[in-house]
Enzyme design. Structure first.
Site, PDB file in Angstrom:
ATOM      1  N   PHE A  43       1.770 -43.801  19.398  1.00 46.72           N
ATOM      2  CA  PHE A  43       1.272 -45.052  19.963  1.00 46.72           C
ATOM      3  C   PHE A  43       0.762 -44.890  21.404  1.00 46.72           C
ATOM      4  CE2 PHE A  43       4.537 -47.191  17.043  1.00 46.72           C
ATOM      5  CZ  PHE A  43       3.583 -47.802  16.245  1.00 46.72           C
ATOM      6  N   THR A  46      -2.710 -42.884  11.349  1.00 45.90           N
ATOM      7  CA  THR A  46      -2.292 -43.583  12.568  1.00 45.90           C
ATOM      8  C   THR A  46      -0.838 -44.004  12.396  1.00 45.90           C
ATOM      9  OG1 THR A  46      -2.689 -45.871  11.843  1.00 45.90           O
ATOM     10  CG2 THR A  46      -4.587 -44.631  12.706  1.00 45.90           C
ATOM     11  N   ASP A  47      -0.196 -44.382  13.463  1.00 40.89           N
ATOM     12  CA  ASP A  47       1.061 -45.098  13.331  1.00 40.89           C
ATOM     13  C   ASP A  47       0.711 -46.568  13.041  1.00 40.89           C
ATOM     14  OD1 ASP A  47       3.688 -45.799  13.208  1.00 40.89           O
ATOM     15  OD2 ASP A  47       4.262 -44.882  15.107  1.00 40.89           O
ATOM     16  N   TYR A  48       1.705 -47.343  12.743  1.00 36.39           N
ATOM     17  CA  TYR A  48       1.588 -48.739  12.301  1.00 36.39           C
ATOM     18  C   TYR A  48       0.700 -49.568  13.250  1.00 36.39           C
ATOM     19  CZ  TYR A  48       3.714 -52.708   9.760  1.00 36.39           C
ATOM     20  OH  TYR A  48       3.953 -53.793   8.964  1.00 36.39           O
ATOM     21  N   GLY A  83      -1.880 -48.704  14.764  1.00 32.37           N
ATOM     22  CA  GLY A  83      -2.305 -47.906  15.929  1.00 32.37           C
ATOM     23  C   GLY A  83      -3.748 -48.191  16.337  1.00 32.37           C
TER      24      GLY A  83
END
Ligand code: BGC
Length: 724
Positions: free
Chosen positions: A215, A246-248, A250
Site C-alpha cells: 500500500f 495489487t493489495d485490496y 490499491g
C-alpha cells in the site's frame, strides 16, 4: 478475446456473500458470466467453489476457469502460531511443513491461491503487522520466505495438493513512519537492497508464482504504480516471471495518495507493471478508455492476461477446473488429528522463555494451580490475527489444555481477574471479527477479589495476560507497547500475595516488559499459538516440552528506542565504556540505555548450554574458498533441550559503513542432558557480500569477525581475512 474479456481476467473481486445453491443469482455470478471476473477471493468450501467455477467454465463465453484466493497465512483450519511466532522456532523444516499442511487443507477446500508468505522486514513493533511477518532480519527472513514458498507450491503446481503462493507486500511495507499502518515509507536504496529486499527476492528465487504490491509509497510513488519497483527491480533485475496483484483497492487508493483520478492511476499501475487489480475495479472500468486514448497499449494488457492465464495453466485448471473440488478430500484432510499434532508441536517450539528464576518452570503436575487472567480461558483469540479459515471455536484455551495435560494430577482453579482493557471502547476495537474476550460487567475490584481468593488457595499462580489477537495485525498500530494497565494492576496484586507467579504472555508484537522482567520470576512468551494453544502451552509449562524459541525481533526497554534492532551500525561516536553507562557526546540517551531488554536471537531453555572451542579452519580466504568455523556446544543442565546456535559476521572495514553484526547461519540442534556436540558452519564468499553505494553486490577484501553464540548479544569472536 474481446477487450472486455481481457480486462475481466485482470479483475479480482471478493466473493461477497455467495450462498451455496444460490451462487447463480449473485451479482458476482452475472459478472463471471459476462467474462468480467478472472479470479475470486474469500470464498470457502468445495460446494460453493464448485458452483462458482461451473458458472465460469460453462456459462461464460470463453470458459476460462477462475483462480480462488484466500489469506491462508498461518495454517488453514488447523492453525499454526502467528508468523512472528512461527519464525521464533528457527526450525525451517517445521515452517515449511506448516505451509505444506496449510496448502493441503486449503486445496482440499477448493482454494488454489494463498496471499502468503508475508515477508516484510520490520524493526518497528508499533506497526501491528509485525505479527504477520518473520521479524527484523533479512537472512532469517529469506530462509523462511523460501521455505514457505516451497511448502505451498511444492515441486509441482499441477498436483491438487499444492497451491500458488503470493509473496507480499512488495515492498518495504514494514517501514511506515511512526509505525502507523499504511503510512509513508522513505528509505535509502542501499538500505532497501541490503535489509528490506532480500526476503522478497528469496521468494522470487524460490519460484513464487505471484507477488502482491504494498500500500505504501516508495520514493513518492505508491508501490502499486511504481515502475522502478515493479518493472526495473522485480522483472529486469530479479527476472520474476509470474503475475503481480495489487493489495485490496490499491489502485483507487492512489487517488488519495494524490496521484490523480481513477483512470489516471489505473493507467499508471498498468504502465508500471501491475497485472491484476484486487477489488479496485480501476482496470475493469477505465483501461478501455485509456487504450482508446493511447495512454496504455494492447501489448501491455495482453502481457498481463498472458501471465494470469499461464498461472491458471500451470495449476492445471484448464485440464481440470474442478481439480481442487473433491468433497472427499474436504471431509478427510482438514483439521485432522495428524495435522493438529504437528501444529501443537510447532506451537510449543515457537514459545520464548524470557526469564526463569530459581527454575520455577517447569511446574510440577501436582498441588493446586491458580490460572488467572483475561486470556486464560478464551478460545477465539488463540489463533491470532489473520486466521480467516479457522473455526475459532475449535481452538483450545489454556484452561482446557491444562486440564487435559494434567489429567487430574493437579487441581486447577480459574478466575478471569480483569478485563483486557479498562476502557470498553478500546476493548471493542481490540476484539473485532468476533474475537471477543467476553467483557465482564463486574467492577475491577470484584474481579480482583475473586482472583485473590483462588490465589490464596493455590501453590502457584499462572497468569495469562497480554494483547488480544486483534491488538496486532492490519490497522492495529499502537503507541503504548505495554500490557494494558488493568492487567498490570492484576499482576501486581498477584505478586503481592508472595506466591510464585508465572506470566504467560500473549502478544502479536514485541512489548515493553521492563517492569515485568524486574518483578516476575518466570515469563513465557507464547505469541498467539494457533488452534492447539492450550495444549502446547501446557506441554511447555509442565515440562513435557522444553522451550527452544528464540526472538526474531528485538524487545525494546522503552518505546523511545524504536526502531531498535541488533544489526545496527557503530556510528562515529559509539560508547567507549563496556557497561553501557551514559557518556556525553557519545551516541546514547540521557534517560535510557542503548541496549534492548531482550536482544534478537534471545530465548532461554529449561537446561543450560555452554559454547567452547571456537575455531576457524584458516586465517585467510580467497573468493573461491570456503572456511569452516567449528565449536562445541554442551548441554550442562538437567533437561534434554534444543538450542539454536547462531553465527554472525562483521565486515570490519568497508567502502560503506557496515552493521556491527549480521546473522549468516544458524543450526537448531538437540542435545541430551550432559551431551556435547561439535557444530560446523561453512562461510563462503556469498556470506560476505552486500550492496555497495553503486548497488553492486560485492564482497570486499579485508578483515571480518565471526561471532557464534546463543543470541545476537554474543561477544566471543574469531577473525579472518578475505584476500584477493
Ligand atoms: C491486506 C493483504 C491481504 C488482502 C486480501 C489487505 O487488506 O493488506 O495482506 O492479502 O487484504 O485480504
Amino acid at each position: 478475446m474481446t477487450i472486455e474479456e481481457k480486462l475481466g481476467q485482470l479483475n479480482l473481486p471478493t466473493a461477497g456473500d455467495i450462498t451455496t445453491g444460490q451462487a447463480n443469482s449473485s451479482d458476482v455470478a452475472k459478472n463471471i458470466q459476462q467474462g468480467k471476473v478472472g479470479s475470486l477471493f474469500n470464498i470457502k468450501s468445495v460446494a460453493k467453489i464448485r458452483e462458482v467455477q461451473k458458472i465460469a467454465v460453462e456459462n461464460s463465453r470463453l470458459k476460462i476457469p477462475l483462480l480462488f484466493g484466500m489469506d491462508v497465512i498461518h495454517g488453514y483450519e488447523t492453525t499454526f502460531p502467528i508468523p512472528l511466532g512461527l519464525s521464533c522456532t528457527w526450525n525451517i523444516q517445521l515452517i515449511e511443513q506448516s505451509a505444506r499442511i496449510a496448502a493441503r487443507e486449503a486445496s482440499a477446500d477448493g482454494i488454489n491461491w494463498t496471499f502468503s508468505p508475508m515477508v516484510d522486514i520490520s524493526r518497528d513493533p508499533r506497526w501491528g503487522r509485525v505479527s504477520e511477518g518473520s521479524g527484523e532480519d533479512p537472512y532469517l527472513g529469506s530462509r523462511i520466505a523460501q521455505a514457505m514458498v516451497k511448502g505451498y507450491q511444492g515441486n509441482d503446481l499441477s498436483l491438487n495438493t499444492t497451491i500458488l503462493a503470493c509473496v507480499k507486500h512488495f515492498a518495504l511495507y514494514g517501514a511506515p513512519e511512526g509505525g502507523r499502518d499504511y503510512n509513508t515509507v522513505d528509505m535509502s536504496r542501499i538500505r532497501m537492497y541490503n535489509d528490506y529486499f532480500p526476503p522478497y527476492k528469496a521468494a522470487v528465487d524460490a519460484g513464487v508464482g505471484t507477488v502482491m504490491a504494498s500500500f505504501n509509497e516508495i520514493d513518492g510513488i505508491p508501490a502499486t504504480g511504481n515502475k522502478w519497483l515493479l518493472t526495473e527491480v522485480l522483472r529486469n533485475q530479479w527476472k520474476f516471471d509470474g503475475f503481480v496483484v495489487t493489495d485490496y483497492t490499491g489502485i483507487p487508493e492512489m487517488t488519495d495518495h494524490g496521484l490523480g483520478d481513477l483512470q489516471t492511476v489505473s493507467a499508471l499501475a498498468l504502465n508500471a507493471g501491475m497485472d491484476m487489480d484486487m477489488v479496485g475495479e480501476g482496470f475493469l472500468s477505465t483501461l478501455k478508455k485509456s487504450l482508446d486514448e493511447g495512454k496504455v497499449t494492447m501489448a501491455q494488457i495482453d502481457n498481463s492476461v498472458k501471465l494470469i492465464l499461464e498461472a491458471k495453466y500451470d495449476l492445471g485448471l484448464f485440464a481440470d477446473p474442478y481439480k481442487y473440488c473433491d468433497e472427499n478430500r474436504a471431509k478427510t484432510e482438514i483439521f485432522t488429528q495428524e495435522n493438529r499434532t504437528i501444529a501443537r508441536k510447532t506451537a510449543a517450539e515457537s514459545f520464548v522463555l524470557f526469564k526463569n528464576e530459581k527454575q520455577l518452570l517447569p511446574l510440577k503436575k501436582s498441588g493446586t494451580i491458580a490460572l488467572i487472567g483475561p486470556l486464560a480461558n478464551n478460545a477465539v483469540n488463540m489463533p491470532g490475527t489473520w486466521s480467516v479459515a479457522t473455526k475459532h471455536a475449535n481452538a483450545v484455551p489454556l484452561l482446557q489444555g491444562m486440564q487435559a495435560v494434567l489429567k487430574g494430577s493437579a487441581k486447577v482453579l480459574y478466575a478471569k481477574g480483569s478485563n483486557l482493557i479498562e476502557d470498553a471502547d478500546y476493548e471493542n476495537r481490540a476484539t473485532m471479527f468476533g474475537k471477543t474476550l467476553n467483557r465482564d460487567d463486574r467492577t475491577k475490584e470484584v474481579l480482583l477479589a475473586e482472583a485473590l481468593e483462588i490465589a490464596g488457595r493455590s501453590d502457584v499462580i499462572v497468569v495469562a495476560l497480554g494483547e488480544s489477537a486483534e491488538m496486532s495485525g492490519e490497522s492495529s498500530s499502537r503507541v503504548h507497547l505495554d500490557i494494558p494497565q488493568t492487567q498490570r494492576e492484576l499482576l501486581d496484586a498477584l505478586l503481592k500475595t508472595g506466591k510464585p507467579v508465572v506470566l504467560v504472555l500473549f502478544t502479536g508484537r514485541p512489548l515493553v516488559l521492563t517492569e515485568e522482567n524486574q518483578k516476575v520470576a518466570a515469563i513465557l512468551n507464547v505469541w498467539f499459538p494457533g488452534t492447539e494453544a492450550g495444549y502446547a502451552i501446557s506441554d511447555v509449562l509442565f515440562g513435557d516440552i522444553n522451550p527452544s524459541g528464540k526472538l526474531t525481533m528485538t524487545f525494546p526497554r522503552s518505546v523511545g528506542q524504536i526502531p531498535v534492532y541488533y544489526s545496527h551500525k557503530n556510528t562515529g561516536r559509539p560508547l567507549k565504556n563496556k557497561n553501557g553507562d551514559f557518556e556525553k557526546f557519545r551516541t546514547n540517551y540521557l534517560d535510557e540505555r542503548n541496549e534492548p531488554l531482550f536482544p534478537f536471537g534471545y530465548g532461554l531453555s529449561y537446561t543450560t548450554f555452554t559454547y567452547n572451542n571456537l575455531e576457524i579452519s584458516k586465517p585467510k580466504m580467497t573468493a573461491g574458498e570456503k572456511l569452516k568455523v567449528t565449536l562445541t556446544v554442551k548441554n550442562t543442565g538437567n533437561f534434554d533441550g534444543k538450542e539454536v546456535v547462531q553465527l554472525y559476521i562483521r565486515d570490519v572495514v568497508g567502502s560503506v559503513s557496515r552493521p556491527m553484526k549480521e546473522l549468516k547461519g544458524f543450526q537448531k540442534i538437540l542435545l541430551k542432558k550432559g551431551e556435547e556436540k561439535q557444530v560446523m558452519f561453512e562461510i563462503g564468499i556469498d556470506d560476505l557480500k552486500f550492496y555497495n553505494s553503486d548497488l553492486e553486490f560485492v564482497a570486499e577484501p579485508g578483515n571480518f569477525e565471526v561471532f557464534v553464540g546463543t543470541n545476537s548479544d554474543v561477544s566471543d569472536k574469531i577473525g579472518f581475512e578475505l584476500v584477493d
